[in-house]
Each structure stands twice: as structure tokens, then as C-alpha cells.
Design a protein around this motif. Structure first.
Motif, PDB file in Angstrom:
ATOM      1  N   VAL A   1       0.838  -1.206   0.000  1.00 54.36           N
ATOM      2  CA  VAL A   1       0.000   0.000   0.000  1.00 54.36           C
ATOM      3  C   VAL A   1       0.869   1.250   0.000  1.00 54.36           C
ATOM      4  O   VAL A   1       0.600   2.212  -0.737  1.00 54.36           O
TER       5      VAL A   1
ATOM      6  N   ILE B   1      -6.472   4.603  -3.170  1.00 50.95           N
ATOM      7  CA  ILE B   1      -5.572   4.274  -2.066  1.00 50.95           C
ATOM      8  C   ILE B   1      -5.918   5.084  -0.822  1.00 50.95           C
ATOM      9  O   ILE B   1      -5.624   4.660   0.305  1.00 50.95           O
TER      10      ILE B   1
ATOM     11  N   THR C   1      -8.342   2.835   0.840  1.00 48.66           N
ATOM     12  CA  THR C   1      -7.641   1.728   1.489  1.00 48.66           C
ATOM     13  C   THR C   1      -7.002   2.177   2.801  1.00 48.66           C
ATOM     14  O   THR C   1      -7.053   1.481   3.821  1.00 48.66           O
ATOM     15  N   SER C   2      -6.417   3.373   2.780  1.00 47.15           N
ATOM     16  CA  SER C   2      -5.764   3.904   3.980  1.00 47.15           C
ATOM     17  C   SER C   2      -6.769   4.235   5.078  1.00 47.15           C
ATOM     18  O   SER C   2      -6.440   4.141   6.270  1.00 47.15           O
TER      19      SER C   2
ATOM     20  N   GLY D   1      -9.056  -2.532   1.072  1.00 48.58           N
ATOM     21  CA  GLY D   1      -8.433  -2.452   2.390  1.00 48.58           C
ATOM     22  C   GLY D   1      -8.967  -3.501   3.340  1.00 48.58           C
ATOM     23  O   GLY D   1      -8.214  -4.089   4.130  1.00 48.58           O
TER      24      GLY D   1
ATOM     25  N   LEU E   1      -2.102  -3.324  -7.503  1.00 46.51           N
ATOM     26  CA  LEU E   1      -1.847  -3.520  -6.078  1.00 46.51           C
ATOM     27  C   LEU E   1      -1.636  -5.001  -5.770  1.00 46.51           C
ATOM     28  O   LEU E   1      -0.784  -5.356  -4.936  1.00 46.51           O
TER      29      LEU E   1
ATOM     30  N   TYR F   1       1.636  -6.396  -4.017  1.00 54.24           N
ATOM     31  CA  TYR F   1       1.441  -7.135  -2.767  1.00 54.24           C
ATOM     32  C   TYR F   1       2.088  -8.522  -2.849  1.00 54.24           C
ATOM     33  O   TYR F   1       2.743  -8.972  -1.895  1.00 54.24           O
TER      34      TYR F   1
END
Length: 363
Positions: free
Chosen positions: A8, A56, A59-60, A210, A265, A269
Motif C-alpha cells: 500500500v 488508495i 484503502t488507507s 483495504g 496492487l 502485494y
């Protein structure tokens, strides 16, 4: 969160670096092909960058607010961060280099990249701390379908609505009547009012990713690939009825860009968090101070464009580009690209400097 997911951080940093690269060509008259936006419908690699960042952000949000008690302080922190982002964006829009240092009010553009990030973050974070995942999915679906219905079927000034760059385009019509002269161009704004609503959905799709990354699922990479592939298929099918369009941030655009975000991603990952391969440290540094580096790059670029260096009123930016990068043995597109790469490299160094000295500026 103690056990950070490296992918991330790297993905966030890559997105910021690409934003800087795209926004800083030597000359807008000769931009390297892949760094151009689509003329209207469709998309290029450049059109993926901003939705990737909103994705993102979503996701955060999961990492920041999962397993935390929601109190008035939580809402205060969300609100303050949102207002800071909006304020920084308005500052960039209003700033001039010469006294009195700010434009006349009538010349200020209200929308912008940082303003949209601030609004989208605020709404998405509030939704996340109040709704479970099922209600979040339902909300995202309602936003995407509702935006399509509004754009496709609400007539404008007695004319059938259109997705073209025209007066009877609903998003353009709303911006013209609400923002007036405070727009990017007189016929549309890429960060306009109505198109910010589906941008919230872009952020929400990042939330679902996320949740997968924080879950105890064993095959997270497979899930991300499956989710990304599904978004891409649905988005491209929807393109038949609701064209993929960044300026309008259409629902098909939301799905297609989220699809690519999940696939990229998933790859990062798999490399970094599954195989434990050292990769993308420079991008990780940029991701640690993402907004700070982006704001600094925007502010300096604007300042270089405003400073005049000779009697011909040549800007410092143009003087540097023409003096150092323009040569007969290379094309203007290559010169423009090399300038952008130089700028990007400088901000990677800034990010590295801040990271190594443990300086993290939170907005």
C-alpha cells in the motif's frame, strides 16, 4: 497500525510520483504521448493516476479507523484533515508570485485536485466509521447507478442530456451555473461539483480492498485479482451505455480505474508482502509524505511559471526548459519528457531526505 502493508505504501508513492511526472512536462505543447489525457471519452495511462490516489485513500481509511472507538474526536480529526486539504488546494489556486500575492476573488478557481481529495476523504471516512461493509457496498452501488441515471435521463434546458462536451451535459450545466467563472475552463471542470459524487465511489472501492488486505483470508492476491478483473469487465460493458470519461468521472470510469488499481496492487502485494522481495523503496519514501511532496511540487511548479526572468517576460520554467533541455538532436517531446523526469527525480530525493530523517508531515 504496527504491521504495515508495504504494498500500500509503495502503491501510494508510485501514484504520487506519476502525478508529479504527468503534471510537470517541459512544455504542454509537446507532452510525451502516454502522459496525455484522453481528449474526452476513453482513457490513457495518465487518466488512471488521480483515481488510483483516491482509491488508495480509501484503502488507507480502513487502516486508520478500523478497531478504533469512534468519538467526537474522530469526527474532529476527519474534518480538520479535510479542511486542510481543501485549504491547500484553494491556496494553490489563488496564489500569484507578485504583490498582493493572491488573485482577485473572481479569478480564483474553486475546484481542484486537493479540494476533491479533501471532500472525498471527508465523506468516505464518515461513511466508513458509521456503516458496515454491506451498507457500504449498497451505498457505492447507489452512487454509481444514481449518477448514471442522472447524467443519462435528466434533461437540461429542455434538451435531452448528453455525455458530450456540450451545454446540455448535466455535469457541465451544474458547474457553469454554480461555479460560474471559478472553473478550470468555461465549458467544464475536471474536478467539478457533480462529478465529485462518483469520485467518492472510487474511494469507497478502495475501502473494500483495504478490508480484504486486513482480513484473515489466505488468498488475498487471488481475491484482489478477481475483484479487479470483475470491475474491469463490468466497467467496459457499462462503457457501451455510459462512456468511460475522466472529466465526467463516469461510473464506468470508476469501475475500470478501480479494476486496474486492484490488479497493480495485487502484483505489488505478491512481490513485497508474499514473496518478501525488496522492491520500490524510493516509492515507499514518496508515499510516506505523499500530500506534502505533491503540494510542494505543485507550489514550486506554479512559482516557476509566475517568475519572469527577462524583458520578454519569459517564465523561469520556460527559460530553464529552453536553455537546458531543448536541443536540435532530440525531439521536443523527448526534451519535455526529460524535464519531467528531472523534476520527478528531484522530488524523489526530497521524499528520501524526509524519510531518512524521520520527518513525516501529516496533513
Amino acid at each position: 497500525m504496527k504491521d504495515r502493508i508495504l504494498a500500500v505504501d509503495i502503491f501510494r508513492g508510485m501514484t504520487i510520483v506519476l502525478m508529479i511526472l504527468v503534471n510537470n512536462p517541459g512544455t504542454w505543447a509537446n507532452v510525451y504521448g502516454p502522459f496525455l489525457h484522453a481528449d474526452w471519452h476513453g482513457y490513457t495511462p495518465t487518466d488512471l493516476v488521480f483515481p488510483f490516489f483516491l482509491f488508495i485513500v480509501g484503502t488507507s481509511i480502513v487502516f486508520s479507523y478500523t478497531s478504533k472507538e469512534v468519538t467526537l474526536l474522530t469526527y474532529k480529526k476527519i474534518s480538520v484533515r479535510s479542511l486542510k486539504l481543501i485549504g491547500l488546494g484553494l491556496f494553490l489556486g489563488a496564489f500569484t508570485f507578485s504583490f498582493p500575492f493572491f488573485k482577485d476573488f473572481s479569478e480564483i478557481r474553486f475546484p481542484g485536485v486537493l479540494q476533491r481529495i479533501g471532500v472525498v476523504f471527508f465523506v468516505t471516512a464518515i461513511l466508513f466509521v458509521n456503516l458496515n461493509w454491506k451498507k457500504l457496498i449498497a451505498t457505492a452501488v447507489v452512487i454509481l447507478i444514481g449518477y448514471w441515471i442522472a447524467m443519462a435521463f435528466i434533461p437540461v434546458q429542455g434538451l435531452a442530456s448528453t455525455f458530450d462536451r456540450a451545454p446540455n451535459n448535466l455535469a457541465n450545466y451544474v458547474d457553469l451555473n454554480v461555479l460560474g467563472s471559478h472553473m478550470w475552463k468555461n465549458d467544464y471542470d475536471p474536478e467539478g461539483i457533480l462529478s465529485t459524487i462518483p469520485a467518492i465511489a472510487s474511494c469507497m472501492l478502495g475501502i473494500f480492498t483495504g478490508l480484504i488486505l486486513l482480513s484473515k483470508q489466505q488468498k488475498k492476491t487471488t481475491l484482489l485479482i478477481g475483484l479487479g478483473g470483475s470491475y474491469l469487465i463490468i466497467g467496459h460493458l457499462w462503457d457501451i451505455f455510459f462512456p468511460i470519461n475522466k472529466a465526467l468521472w463516469t461510473s464506468s470510469f470508476v469501475l475500470v480505474t478501480a479494476g486496474w488499481a486492484n490488479l497493480f496492487l495485487a502484483l505489488i502485494y505478491y512481490i513485497t508482502d508474499i514473496k518478501k522481495i525488496q522492491f520500490g523503496s524510493l516509492f515507499r519514501y514518496a508515499g510516506a509524505n505523499a500530500i506534502t511532496v505533491f503540494f510542494l511540487s505543485s507550489f514550486i511548479a506554479k512559482t516557476f511559471g509566475l517568475i519572469k526572468v527577462n524583458s520578454e517576460c519569459t517564465s523561469l520554467h520556460a527559460w530553464l526548459f529552453n536553455t537546458i533541455y531543448v536541443h536540435d538532436f532530440m525531439s521536443m517531446q523527448l526534451s519535455s519528457l526529460l524535464y519531467a523526469v528531472t523534476v520527478m527525480s528531484f522530488y524523489l530525493w526530497v521524499a528520501y531526505y524526509l524519510y531518512k530523517r524521520q520527518i513525516f508531515i501529516k496533513v
